[in-house]
Motif scaffolding. Structure first.
Motif, PDB file in Angstrom:
ATOM      1  N   ALA A 134      22.624-104.954  93.308  1.00  0.00           N
ATOM      2  CA  ALA A 134      22.439-104.903  91.843  1.00  0.00           C
ATOM      3  C   ALA A 134      21.166-104.113  91.511  1.00  0.00           C
ATOM      4  CB  ALA A 134      22.356-106.317  91.279  1.00  0.00           C
ATOM      5  N   GLU A 135      20.115-104.337  92.292  1.00  0.00           N
ATOM      6  CA  GLU A 135      18.869-103.581  92.078  1.00  0.00           C
ATOM      7  C   GLU A 135      19.106-102.093  92.335  1.00  0.00           C
ATOM      8  OE1 GLU A 135      15.832-105.420  94.466  1.00  0.00           O
ATOM      9  OE2 GLU A 135      16.098-107.347  93.467  1.00  0.00           O
ATOM     10  N   ALA A 136      19.843-101.802  93.402  1.00  0.00           N
ATOM     11  CA  ALA A 136      20.128-100.402  93.731  1.00  0.00           C
ATOM     12  C   ALA A 136      20.922 -99.744  92.594  1.00  0.00           C
ATOM     13  CB  ALA A 136      20.913-100.325  95.041  1.00  0.00           C
ATOM     14  N   MET A 137      21.866-100.483  92.026  1.00  0.00           N
ATOM     15  CA  MET A 137      22.688 -99.898  90.954  1.00  0.00           C
ATOM     16  C   MET A 137      21.872 -99.660  89.682  1.00  0.00           C
ATOM     17  SD  MET A 137      26.299-101.779  91.838  1.00  0.00           S
ATOM     18  CE  MET A 137      27.405-100.950  90.736  1.00  0.00           C
ATOM     19  N   CYS A 138      20.879-100.511  89.439  1.00  0.00           N
ATOM     20  CA  CYS A 138      19.964-100.267  88.316  1.00  0.00           C
ATOM     21  C   CYS A 138      19.181 -98.975  88.567  1.00  0.00           C
ATOM     22  CB  CYS A 138      18.962-101.413  88.163  1.00  0.00           C
ATOM     23  SG  CYS A 138      19.650-102.922  87.481  1.00  0.00           S
ATOM     24  N   LEU A 139      18.646 -98.855  89.797  1.00  0.00           N
ATOM     25  CA  LEU A 139      17.848 -97.666  90.126  1.00  0.00           C
ATOM     26  C   LEU A 139      18.704 -96.400  90.050  1.00  0.00           C
ATOM     27  CD1 LEU A 139      15.875 -99.165  93.146  1.00  0.00           C
ATOM     28  CD2 LEU A 139      14.844 -98.349  91.023  1.00  0.00           C
ATOM     29  N   GLU A 140      19.947 -96.515  90.482  1.00  0.00           N
ATOM     30  CA  GLU A 140      20.846 -95.353  90.415  1.00  0.00           C
ATOM     31  C   GLU A 140      21.010 -94.891  88.970  1.00  0.00           C
ATOM     32  OE1 GLU A 140      23.739 -96.021  94.306  1.00  0.00           O
ATOM     33  OE2 GLU A 140      24.404 -96.761  92.382  1.00  0.00           O
ATOM     34  N   GLU A 141      21.212 -95.882  88.091  1.00  0.00           N
ATOM     35  CA  GLU A 141      21.410 -95.539  86.670  1.00  0.00           C
ATOM     36  C   GLU A 141      20.117 -94.978  86.055  1.00  0.00           C
ATOM     37  OE1 GLU A 141      23.493 -98.638  84.415  1.00  0.00           O
ATOM     38  OE2 GLU A 141      22.364 -98.020  82.639  1.00  0.00           O
ATOM     39  N   MET A 142      18.992 -95.575  86.415  1.00  0.00           N
ATOM     40  CA  MET A 142      17.721 -95.151  85.818  1.00  0.00           C
ATOM     41  C   MET A 142      17.271 -93.779  86.316  1.00  0.00           C
ATOM     42  SD  MET A 142      15.721 -98.781  86.207  1.00  0.00           S
ATOM     43  CE  MET A 142      14.116 -98.243  85.656  1.00  0.00           C
ATOM     44  N   LEU A 143      17.495 -93.530  87.620  1.00  0.00           N
ATOM     45  CA  LEU A 143      16.953 -92.305  88.216  1.00  0.00           C
ATOM     46  C   LEU A 143      17.998 -91.201  88.372  1.00  0.00           C
ATOM     47  CD1 LEU A 143      14.879 -94.031  91.064  1.00  0.00           C
ATOM     48  CD2 LEU A 143      13.972 -93.102  88.932  1.00  0.00           C
ATOM     49  N   GLY A 144      19.261 -91.568  88.182  1.00  0.00           N
ATOM     50  CA  GLY A 144      20.322 -90.582  88.377  1.00  0.00           C
ATOM     51  C   GLY A 144      20.485 -90.213  89.835  1.00  0.00           C
ATOM     52  N   VAL A 145      20.359 -91.227  90.716  1.00  0.00           N
ATOM     53  CA  VAL A 145      20.469 -90.974  92.156  1.00  0.00           C
ATOM     54  C   VAL A 145      21.613 -91.820  92.729  1.00  0.00           C
ATOM     55  CG1 VAL A 145      17.999 -90.512  92.398  1.00  0.00           C
ATOM     56  CG2 VAL A 145      18.850 -92.843  92.753  1.00  0.00           C
ATOM     57  N   ARG A 146      21.889 -91.618  94.002  1.00  0.00           N
ATOM     58  CA  ARG A 146      22.846 -92.455  94.716  1.00  0.00           C
ATOM     59  C   ARG A 146      22.085 -93.155  95.831  1.00  0.00           C
ATOM     60  NH1 ARG A 146      28.052 -94.596  94.137  1.00  0.00           N
ATOM     61  NH2 ARG A 146      28.946 -94.932  96.178  1.00  0.00           N
ATOM     62  N   ILE A 147      22.277 -94.466  95.967  1.00  0.00           N
ATOM     63  CA  ILE A 147      21.552 -95.218  97.004  1.00  0.00           C
ATOM     64  C   ILE A 147      22.578 -95.843  97.946  1.00  0.00           C
ATOM     65  CG2 ILE A 147      19.962 -97.141  97.416  1.00  0.00           C
ATOM     66  CD1 ILE A 147      18.827 -96.594  94.589  1.00  0.00           C
ATOM     67  N   GLU A 148      22.508 -95.474  99.204  1.00  0.00           N
ATOM     68  CA  GLU A 148      23.521 -95.926 100.160  1.00  0.00           C
ATOM     69  C   GLU A 148      23.135 -97.223 100.864  1.00  0.00           C
ATOM     70  OE1 GLU A 148      26.259 -94.558 100.067  1.00  0.00           O
ATOM     71  OE2 GLU A 148      25.854 -92.571  99.236  1.00  0.00           O
ATOM     72  N   GLU A 149      21.831 -97.492 100.963  1.00  0.00           N
ATOM     73  CA  GLU A 149      21.423 -98.735 101.633  1.00  0.00           C
ATOM     74  C   GLU A 149      20.049 -99.206 101.194  1.00  0.00           C
ATOM     75  OE1 GLU A 149      20.454 -98.463 105.958  1.00  0.00           O
ATOM     76  OE2 GLU A 149      21.045 -96.375 105.731  1.00  0.00           O
ATOM     77  N   GLY A 150      19.756-100.471 101.545  1.00  0.00           N
ATOM     78  CA  GLY A 150      18.460-101.067 101.228  1.00  0.00           C
ATOM     79  C   GLY A 150      18.200-102.173 102.235  1.00  0.00           C
ATOM     80  N   ALA A 151      17.137-102.957 102.030  1.00  0.00           N
ATOM     81  CA  ALA A 151      16.813-103.985 103.014  1.00  0.00           C
ATOM     82  C   ALA A 151      16.185-105.205 102.351  1.00  0.00           C
ATOM     83  CB  ALA A 151      15.852-103.422 104.062  1.00  0.00           C
ATOM     84  N   CYS A 152      16.343-106.352 103.028  1.00  0.00           N
ATOM     85  CA  CYS A 152      15.617-107.571 102.637  1.00  0.00           C
ATOM     86  C   CYS A 152      14.636-107.885 103.754  1.00  0.00           C
ATOM     87  CB  CYS A 152      16.570-108.745 102.477  1.00  0.00           C
ATOM     88  SG  CYS A 152      17.610-108.617 101.017  1.00  0.00           S
TER      89      CYS A 152
END
Ligand code: SF4
Length: 228
Positions: free
Chosen positions: A131-149
């Protein structure tokens, strides 16, 4: 953009908290009691704020090697009607990445969430991260394929790849959350093994709901006490 989108954008303060996704996955009723009925409000919202504050310095920014690290970044998705904070966003130099005019370089964007315990059996952590990645994608106009906890108990990072299937499920889940929220709908008790460990069991009172009413519950309790 249609009319409904316009309304959604203007009601930003009504957007759901991303941190509620963990509650919704645990139990839809628990989520509604916290986020709609605002029971346990002080405990949850105060604690949540304190934890976030302890974990990362608000708005801090640093460069480590060639990586840029942004901390405690406020994030929002107008499409999904969600908001929150991303503990850490790492920008890693990447020729295949996205161009940031501020830094005049291409970077890949990598969200990191800090968690107090150890990895969970359910998917709540990775769904929150997505969900955080999808917010960042919308805000920055990027695509995010992965993240970490990062888990404090194990002192380890677990990375998650965001699949199309996960994205579809998360979108549907957030749609359901928004529908409940708009209707101010609190689902009925669905008693399960989770109730034992639920932090809201004293407020939810699953026994009362099972009995159908408070009076029936009291009757049942009195009968039980007379028998024992
Ligand atoms: S006690 Fe059970 S039904 Fe009630 S909120 Fe908790 S998990 Fe859900």
């Amino acid at each position: 953009m249609d009319d409904s989108d316009t309304v959604k954008v203007s009601n930003e303060e009504e957007y759901l908290l991303i941190s509620g996704i963990q509650h919704f996955i645990f139990c839809r009723r628990q989520w509604a009691l916290i986020h709609i009925e605002r029971l346990w409000e002080e405990n949850f919202f105060t604690l949540d704020g304190q934890i976030k504050h302890e974990k990362v310095d608000e708005g801090a920014y640093e460069t480590k090697n060639d990586k840029k690290i942004l901390r405690s970044l406020s994030i929002v998705s107008h499409k999904l009607r969600i908001q929150g904070k991303c503990d850490v966003v790492e920008l890693k130099p990447d020729p295949e990445g996205f161009y940031f005019s501020k830094y005049k370089e291409k970077y890949s964007v990598y969200p990191v969430e800090y968690k107090r315990g150890k990895p969970k059996k359910d998917e709540s952590d990775k769904m929150q991260l997505l969900a955080e990645a999808m917010c960042l994608e919308e805000m920055l106009g990027v695509r995010i394929e992965e993240g970490a906890c990062f888990y404090f108990e194990t002192r380890r990072r677990e990375s998650f790849v965001f699949t199309a299937e996960m994205r579809d499920r998360l979108i549907k889940m957030i749609e359901e959350m928004n529908q409940y929220y708009d209707r101010k709908y609190t689902p009925q008790v669905k008693k399960s093994h989770k109730c034992k460990s639920c932090s809201l069991k004293n407020l939810c009172l699953p026994e009362i709901s099972e009995a159908g009413s408070v009076s029936k519950y009291m009757e049942k309790r009195i009968q039980n006490e007379t028998i024992t």
